[in-house]
Design a protein around this motif. Structure first.
Motif, PDB file in Angstrom:
ATOM      1  N   GLU A 131       0.822  -1.205   0.000  1.00  0.00           N
ATOM      2  CA  GLU A 131       0.000   0.000   0.000  1.00  0.00           C
ATOM      3  C   GLU A 131       0.861   1.263   0.000  1.00  0.00           C
ATOM      4  O   GLU A 131       0.607   2.205  -0.763  1.00  0.00           O
ATOM      5  N   LEU A 135       1.121   3.982  -3.187  1.00  0.00           N
ATOM      6  CA  LEU A 135       0.731   5.373  -2.976  1.00  0.00           C
ATOM      7  C   LEU A 135       1.916   6.310  -3.218  1.00  0.00           C
ATOM      8  O   LEU A 135       1.766   7.366  -3.847  1.00  0.00           O
ATOM      9  N   ASP A 180      -6.021  12.136  -0.210  1.00  0.00           N
ATOM     10  CA  ASP A 180      -7.432  11.966   0.185  1.00  0.00           C
ATOM     11  C   ASP A 180      -8.277  11.462  -0.991  1.00  0.00           C
ATOM     12  O   ASP A 180      -9.137  10.587  -0.820  1.00  0.00           O
ATOM     13  N   TYR A 182      -7.136   9.833  -3.625  1.00  0.00           N
ATOM     14  CA  TYR A 182      -6.632   8.480  -3.929  1.00  0.00           C
ATOM     15  C   TYR A 182      -7.327   7.443  -3.042  1.00  0.00           C
ATOM     16  O   TYR A 182      -7.731   6.363  -3.514  1.00  0.00           O
ATOM     17  N   CYS A 183      -7.479   7.786  -1.758  1.00  0.00           N
ATOM     18  CA  CYS A 183      -8.067   6.852  -0.797  1.00  0.00           C
ATOM     19  C   CYS A 183      -9.554   6.591  -1.047  1.00  0.00           C
ATOM     20  O   CYS A 183     -10.100   5.586  -0.595  1.00  0.00           O
ATOM     21  N   ARG A 187      -8.583   0.921  -2.221  1.00  0.00           N
ATOM     22  CA  ARG A 187      -8.655   0.352  -0.869  1.00  0.00           C
ATOM     23  C   ARG A 187      -7.275   0.419  -0.222  1.00  0.00           C
ATOM     24  O   ARG A 187      -6.305  -0.126  -0.743  1.00  0.00           O
ATOM     25  N   ILE A 188      -7.194   1.097   0.922  1.00  0.00           N
ATOM     26  CA  ILE A 188      -5.914   1.292   1.584  1.00  0.00           C
ATOM     27  C   ILE A 188      -6.152   1.442   3.083  1.00  0.00           C
ATOM     28  O   ILE A 188      -7.144   2.029   3.517  1.00  0.00           O
ATOM     29  N   GLN A 190      -5.669   2.617   7.050  1.00  0.00           N
ATOM     30  CA  GLN A 190      -5.430   3.914   7.694  1.00  0.00           C
ATOM     31  C   GLN A 190      -3.965   4.054   8.095  1.00  0.00           C
ATOM     32  O   GLN A 190      -3.386   5.153   8.053  1.00  0.00           O
ATOM     33  N   ILE A 193      -1.969   5.289   5.164  1.00  0.00           N
ATOM     34  CA  ILE A 193      -2.268   6.709   4.948  1.00  0.00           C
ATOM     35  C   ILE A 193      -1.508   7.575   5.948  1.00  0.00           C
ATOM     36  O   ILE A 193      -0.899   8.590   5.587  1.00  0.00           O
TER      37      ILE A 193
END
Length: 542
Positions: A131, A135, A180, A182-183, A187-188, A190, A193
């Motif tokens: 993830e 990102l 924000d 992208y999320c 599915r990613i 927390q 992030i």
């Protein structure tokens, strides 16, 4: 008087930021050492690449460590190592496959590499790694032109700090907004992030603190026209004592630059010469030569007198310089409030002065000062352990592979060393580890020709070991540049082993081999350093 003014300036800066730099509360100690285990497998393994390379950033000392590991006949590999705290600035490479890694002490990672070079990570934090990687890749792609513009700001000679700060603030807002968005589509977790956003929040801290330097000269100098409250402003804006950021790449770079501000940025003054004078080890003429080195006066430092003096007393000068830098750091850092940031500034300063094969340790007085200043005693204990490791390593014969390579690679290392290097036994060998795509490597080519011509007819071999480069590009460049010396293109396995043996973390790297075939210097001067390099080679010819 000049030294006093500088120290007064430092005190003013640090007192001013006291109210901003208090430690962010946290429920746990971010320094929790533990063993990391990586299990790997290459699908449909053909046996071409027999080794891999792992780079691990030690966020406590700021050192980039390297591990070379063997791949067995079935495509399996295993690496285990100690890690002191989380790090997102690490990665594995097997041939052309590069795998960025976010590592946490005490955890196990399982890696599978596919035929097409893609990879899958499973196990503890395996999904988190994927993830974070995806990102980060998306952010880098989206804001590539903005980062190029940021680098152009750094290259400008005129100071326009407010404009640059506005650009950095706006870029951060746009990156956070992109995350924000992208999320919402991907599915990613927390946790992924949070890791990315925390790292992004310190990117402008790094970009702005680097802005203090003007890179338009052959060497970086302090930029003219900075705001009078430049340091207070940055330290107030970007939290220094932030335990949650310990694994962040940009937080580490921010801390490293603060360390340099308290060391290198203030070294060009009479204080260091006074310090040398107090030792009563140097004549007035020698102190004059040393002062010209720190003034970067090339009319003196390129002279034969200076080069001969430097070659004779370099070890002693380096030791005293590092003692002075440590003294300045420990005097300055006490004005920061206690916390993880202050501890890391000290730890980074320690590693810069006393690690990486340097054969002396901090004095008992320096250890006592660090004990009183470092609040996280796990960090202090780790620094003592690191010092013991480097001292043991520094006093081993340089050709000794013990504890440098895994047992399965020790015999292979002897073969790799012998193939391009060992056959020149009886001659001094000056090695240039380089790559065709490396700009600084190519800048050294004209100087290398001059150096080679100087030693024509003598028992010196100039051996150019190219790595991670296309064979056709390598052959073309040798011919077009009429490069001097002998040439060898290393395979990925050969480079992995030699990079560990010679402690290569980047190119160009230069090394010297004596007539007995032994590694004499893993960090020899460059061809462009002229008389210094000539003196280093002459020493082995005697």
């Amino acid at each position: 008087m000049k030294k006093q003014r500088i120290l007064t300036l430092l005190i003013t800066i640090f007192v001013a930021i006291n109210s901003y730099a208090q430690e962010i509360p946290t429920s746990s100690n971010p320094i929790q050492p533990g063993e990391v285990l990586i299990n790997g497998h290459i699908n449909n393994y053909k046996g071409v690449d027999k080794t891999g390379n792992l780079h691990i950033k030690d966020n406590v000392t700021g050192i980039m460590n390297q591990e070379v590991f063997p791949i067995d006949s079935t495509g399996n590999f295993k690496i285990s190592f100690d890690l002191v705290c989380p790090t997102m600035n690490s990665g594995m490479q097997i041939a052309r496959t590069q795998i960025p890694l976010y590592l946490v002490p005490g955890e196990t990672y399982n890696v599978t590499i596919n035929d097409n070079g893609t990879h899958v990570l499973t196990g503890e934090n395996g999904e988190l790694n994927i993830e974070v990687y995806k990102l980060r890749t998306a952010i880098n792609s989206k804001f590539k032109k903005d980062m190029e513009k940021l680098n152009l700001y750094h290259k400008k000679t005129q100071s326009d700090f407010q404009s640059f700060e506005n650009f950095c603030d706006d870029l951060l807002k746009r990156k956070i907004s992109y995350v924000d968005e992208y999320c919402k589509k991907v599915r990613i977790s927390q946790k992924a992030i949070d890791i990315i956003k925390l790292d992004l929040s310190y990117e402008p801290a790094w970009a702005l603190i680097i802005y203090r330097l003007d890179f338009s000269y052959p060497y970086a100098v302090k930029r003219k026209g900075l705001p009078s409250d430049f340091y207070q402003h940055l330290y107030g804006k970007f939290q220094i004592n932030n335990p949650a950021a310990i694994g962040s790449t940009y937080y580490g770079m921010y801390i490293n630059n603060i360390r340099d501000i308290m060391r290198k940025d203030y070294i060009l003054n009479d204080g260091i010469i006074d310090y040398f004078r107090e030792t009563k080890k140097f004549s007035d003429r020698e102190l004059f030569l040393i002062s010209k080195f720190y003034d970067r006066d090339t009319s003196i430092t390129r002279s034969k007198e200076y080069q001969e003096f430097s070659e004779l007393r370099r070890g002693e000068i380096n030791q005293l310089t590092n003692k002075y830098l440590t003294k300045l750091l420990l005097e300055s850092v006490k004005y920061f409030p206690k916390g993880i940031g202050r501890d890391l500034i000290i730890a980074h300063g320690f590693s810069a002065c006393y690690s990486n094969d340097i054969t002396y340790s901090p004095s008992q007085d320096e250890w006592t000062q660090m004990d009183s200043l470092i609040s996280n005693k796990i960090i202090l204990s780790y620094l003592r352990k690191t010092d013991q490791f480097y001292q043991a390593k520094a006093f081993k014969p340089l050709n000794n592979n013990t504890n440098i390579l895994p047992p399965l690679l020790k015999n292979e290392a002897d073969k790799v060393y012998e193939k391009p290097i060992g056959k020149y036994k009886g001659k001094v060998v000056y090695i240039d580890f380089w790559a065709t795509w490396c700009g600084p490597c190519r800048q050294e080519i004209p100087h290398a020709k001059v150096l080679s011509a100087h030693f024509a007819g003598q028992d010196v071999v100039f051996l150019n070991l190219c790595n991670r480069s296309d064979k056709k590009n390598w052959e073309t460049l040798i011919k077009s540049e009429n490069m001097a010396g002998d040439h060898y293109l290393l395979s990925p396995d050969e480079y992995n082993i030699l990079s560990k043996l010679f402690n290569i973390l980047g190119v160009p790297t230069y090394a010297l081999i004596d007539k007995g075939g032994n590694i004499f210097n893993k960090n020899a001067p460059r061809p462009s350093q002229g008389q210094m390099t000539i003196a280093a080679i002459d020493k082995l010819l005697r």
